[in-house]
Design an enzyme around this catalytic site. Sequence first.
Site, PDB file in Angstrom:
ATOM      1  CB  ALA A   1      -8.919  -2.276  -2.203  1.00  0.00           C
TER       2      ALA A   1
ATOM      3  N   GLY B   1      -4.328  -4.540  -4.687  1.00  0.00           N
ATOM      4  CA  GLY B   1      -2.944  -4.437  -5.119  1.00  0.00           C
ATOM      5  C   GLY B   1      -1.949  -4.540  -3.979  1.00  0.00           C
TER       6      GLY B   1
ATOM      7  CB  ILE C   1       1.046  -0.025  -2.601  1.00  0.00           C
ATOM      8  CG1 ILE C   1       2.483  -0.132  -3.117  1.00  0.00           C
ATOM      9  CG2 ILE C   1       0.900   1.190  -1.694  1.00  0.00           C
ATOM     10  CD1 ILE C   1       2.904   1.018  -4.012  1.00  0.00           C
TER      11      ILE C   1
ATOM     12  NE  ARG D   1      -4.615  -2.832  -9.972  1.00  0.00           N
ATOM     13  CZ  ARG D   1      -3.706  -3.030 -10.903  1.00  0.00           C
ATOM     14  NH1 ARG D   1      -2.916  -2.066 -11.269  1.00  0.00           N
ATOM     15  NH2 ARG D   1      -3.588  -4.193 -11.487  1.00  0.00           N
TER      16      ARG D   1
ATOM     17  CB  SER E   1       5.943   5.753 -10.142  1.00  0.00           C
ATOM     18  OG  SER E   1       7.219   5.217 -10.415  1.00  0.00           O
TER      19      SER E   1
ATOM     20  CE  LYS F   1       2.353   5.818 -12.159  1.00  0.00           C
ATOM     21  NZ  LYS F   1       1.043   5.214 -11.755  1.00  0.00           N
TER      22      LYS F   1
ATOM     23  CG  MET G   1      12.549  -0.518  -8.003  1.00  0.00           C
ATOM     24  SD  MET G   1      11.492  -1.442  -9.135  1.00  0.00           S
ATOM     25  CE  MET G   1      12.145  -3.089  -8.942  1.00  0.00           C
ATOM     26  CB  VAL G   2       7.106  -0.831  -3.457  1.00  0.00           C
ATOM     27  CG1 VAL G   2       6.467  -1.137  -2.108  1.00  0.00           C
ATOM     28  CG2 VAL G   2       6.978   0.654  -3.791  1.00  0.00           C
TER      29      VAL G   2
END
Length: 276
Positions: free
Chosen positions: A28, A30, A32, A52, A79, A118, A143-144
Amino acid sequence: MAEKQQQGSNVEEGSSTAAGKVVCVTGASGYIASWIVKLLLDRGYTVHGTVRDTAVSGTLNVLRSCKKASVKRVVITSSMAAVTFNGRPRTPDVIVDETWFSVPELCEKHQQWYVLSKTLAEEAAWKFSKDNELEIVVMHPTMVIGPLLQPTLNASVEVILNLINGSSSTYPNFAHGWVNVKDVALAHILAYEVPSADGRYCIVERVVHYLELVKIISKMYPNISLPYKCGDGEPLFPTYQVSTDKIRSLGAELIPLEKTIKETIESLKEKGFFAL
């Protein structure tokens, strides 16, 4: 779950209470996940957060816990790395969609360990889901970038910082997909809320080469000293397309890249990572 380019999360359905539905967000703190938590709270949810854990085992540990708690739906952050690394060409006329899967053997051959992790984590999640009749939805952001809620700098936003802080005269010869963190967070929540949500979702507003990224920033901020040439001198890596049909079917409208870049740079200034 842990991500290299952006920190990941799972959203799990809990039980109903007088205060509304209870949702657990793993990771929580992180990048995103902090936005997921914010948007959930804004919508009236009660949110439980957890720390995490890495890799394949972390994903399975979460799913095992969900099975024990009789959770109905889990939204998993994966991802685009688990989508595109399969040897198929990526050129301007190619449209990547949710039917694409990265190939573990190819990842190993090219020593793409992050991509491999991933890919294997998603494979393990789907197998567990099938074997245990647990409903999962898997989100595949690229890519965020966008505004920071946390005081620390994450790896994907750092990519933008490295373009604008004068640390290099070159930019990478690569094309990336880009998306706003607020859209990624909202997409997770919609995948939880919309009953028809199922399967995999690519979350990419646009794919552009770093050259185009530099041009966009230069137009917005003409006083910023930006890299002026490509790093390796080879022909520019081609761009490609990613379908937005499925993510839009959830009701998501993706923020244009130009606005996302501006929000990112303004947030970097606000947090003290960059000054004009």
